[in-house]
Scaffold this motif. Structure first.
Motif, PDB file in Angstrom:
ATOM      1  N   PHE A 168      49.338  43.137  39.122  1.00  0.00           N
ATOM      2  CA  PHE A 168      47.985  42.810  38.658  1.00  0.00           C
ATOM      3  C   PHE A 168      46.957  43.146  39.725  1.00  0.00           C
ATOM      4  CE2 PHE A 168      44.381  39.810  38.718  1.00  0.00           C
ATOM      5  CZ  PHE A 168      43.770  40.199  37.538  1.00  0.00           C
ATOM      6  N   HIS A 195      48.883  45.265  34.894  1.00  0.00           N
ATOM      7  CA  HIS A 195      47.611  44.927  34.251  1.00  0.00           C
ATOM      8  C   HIS A 195      46.529  45.143  35.305  1.00  0.00           C
ATOM      9  CE1 HIS A 195      45.229  43.203  31.072  1.00  0.00           C
ATOM     10  NE2 HIS A 195      44.750  42.248  31.845  1.00  0.00           N
ATOM     11  N   LYS A 216      34.714  39.087  34.805  1.00  0.00           N
ATOM     12  CA  LYS A 216      35.570  37.930  34.564  1.00  0.00           C
ATOM     13  C   LYS A 216      35.129  36.763  35.445  1.00  0.00           C
ATOM     14  CE  LYS A 216      39.029  39.480  31.813  1.00  0.00           C
ATOM     15  NZ  LYS A 216      38.416  40.669  31.223  1.00  0.00           N
ATOM     16  N   GLU A 220      39.073  32.893  34.667  1.00  0.00           N
ATOM     17  CA  GLU A 220      39.735  33.964  33.916  1.00  0.00           C
ATOM     18  C   GLU A 220      40.629  34.788  34.834  1.00  0.00           C
ATOM     19  OE1 GLU A 220      36.750  35.162  30.271  1.00  0.00           O
ATOM     20  OE2 GLU A 220      36.102  35.635  32.301  1.00  0.00           O
ATOM     21  N   LEU A 224      44.836  35.302  34.817  1.00  0.00           N
ATOM     22  CA  LEU A 224      45.497  36.609  34.870  1.00  0.00           C
ATOM     23  C   LEU A 224      46.465  36.690  36.045  1.00  0.00           C
ATOM     24  CD1 LEU A 224      42.411  38.854  34.026  1.00  0.00           C
ATOM     25  CD2 LEU A 224      44.397  38.461  32.555  1.00  0.00           C
ATOM     26  N   LYS A 227      49.845  35.113  35.431  1.00  0.00           N
ATOM     27  CA  LYS A 227      50.727  35.850  34.526  1.00  0.00           C
ATOM     28  C   LYS A 227      51.421  37.035  35.205  1.00  0.00           C
ATOM     29  CE  LYS A 227      47.924  34.717  30.456  1.00  0.00           C
ATOM     30  NZ  LYS A 227      47.059  35.271  29.378  1.00  0.00           N
TER      31      LYS A 227
END
Length: 317
Positions: A168, A195, A216, A220, A224, A227
């Motif tokens: 990420f 991502h 974001k 938020e 992310l 995850k």
């Protein structure tokens, strides 16, 4: 009964990162803390005539109504709040010398924190003499200008072992965009899930990363991060201090890939958790991706947490 220490924080909102300093200080019964944001409430034109007025004001008198708005707002707030025991300011280089002098006259102790390097914002060098203490997260600035070293901080923690994607990253569109495109291509070629989002004010072409046109929030981004298995951080070339992304990785117990070579000198560094890569020739060993995160010693992690980070700055127990 001992009176509370009056502390004022002046800082950019910075997506909410700076608000955590106030929250941490509010946990101490001996502290009365307020915060003034440099960029909130934001300046806005009343109408087209007001916008034209600012244009001619800058052109003829060299006076920007936006800057005047911020100066007047901060001065009015300081007068209302009264004399402070300590004022802690982030990004003081955004303010004029006159305003900084006014702020200094409102406190017994004037403290600054530089979480960007002087190479990025050279004005920070000029205003060093105004402060009683200056903290910096950049080791080079600390040694060059005799500042006090202070990293960024962990403001949130979690421990999610499961993940939706392996890698990420979220960044704004700048010189790092082609590096992120190359990274995403590299991950895709190795069939690793990722991502990677790049914020731009409008749509723009991209082959391997996702372009987002709305910024974001800090929450938020946190969702992310939770995850992901591995956080990727591309360090700005003009500074060596550790960005908030690194401390988000620490707080959420995530593995980290970074281009910041100085990270190996920190006590939390573990090569199984942190991989330093060359941004122009990225190589990621498969065993780094597949291996598990190694827990960091609690005593080491503790000193980077916001509730402990504030103690030495404001001399709290």
């Amino acid at each position: 009964m001992k009176s509370s220490k009056k502390i004022l924080i002046i800082a950019p909102f910075a997506f909410g990162y700076t608000a955590h300093i106030q929250k941490a200080l509010q946990q101490f019964q001996t502290v009365d803390v307020q915060i003034l944001y440099l960029d909130q409430p934001a300046f806005s034109y009343k109408n087209t005539l007001h916008k034209a007025q600012n244009f001619f004001s800058k052109l003829i008198f060299g006076k920007n109504l936006k800057k005047t708005f911020v100066t007047d707002r901060i001065k009015a707030s300081l007068i209302q709040l009264g004399q402070q025991d300590e004022i802690f300011i982030i990004r003081p280089d955004m303010l004029s010398d006159d305003l900084l002098q006014f702020i200094k006259s409102s406190t017994q102790k004037f403290i600054a924190y530089y979480y960007d390097s002087t190479r990025r914002f050279p004005r920070k060098v000029d205003i060093i003499p105004l402060f009683d203490t200056i903290y910096s997260y950049d080791r080079l600035d600390v040694s060059t200008y005799d500042l006090s070293f202070l990293t960024n901080y962990i403001f949130e923690e979690s421990n999610h072992a499961e993940y939706d994607y392996q890698f990420f990253n979220i960044s704004t569109n700048d010189y790092r965009f082609p590096l992120l495109e190359n990274l995403a291509k590299y991950l895709k070629e190795h069939t690793w899930s990722y991502h990677i989002q790049v914020y731009n004010g409008s749509e723009m072409p991209a082959n391997h990363v996702e372009i987002i046109t709305t910024q974001k929030s800090i929450q938020e981004v946190s969702n992310l991060i939770q995850k992901a298995k591995i956080i990727v951080e591309i360090q700005r070339t003009e500074q060596i201090g550790l960005s908030f992304r690194i401390f988000e990785a620490l707080g959420h117990r995530k593995k980290l890939i970074t281009t910041n070579k100085d990270i190996v000198n920190y006590d939390f560094y573990n090569p199984q958790n942190i991989l330093v890569v060359d941004e122009h020739a990225i190589e990621i060993p498969a065993d780094f991706v597949t291996s598990e995160y190694v827990e960091i010693d609690a005593a080491i992690l503790s000193k980077y947490k916001i509730e402990n980070w504030v103690k030495p700055i404001f001399e709290l127990q």
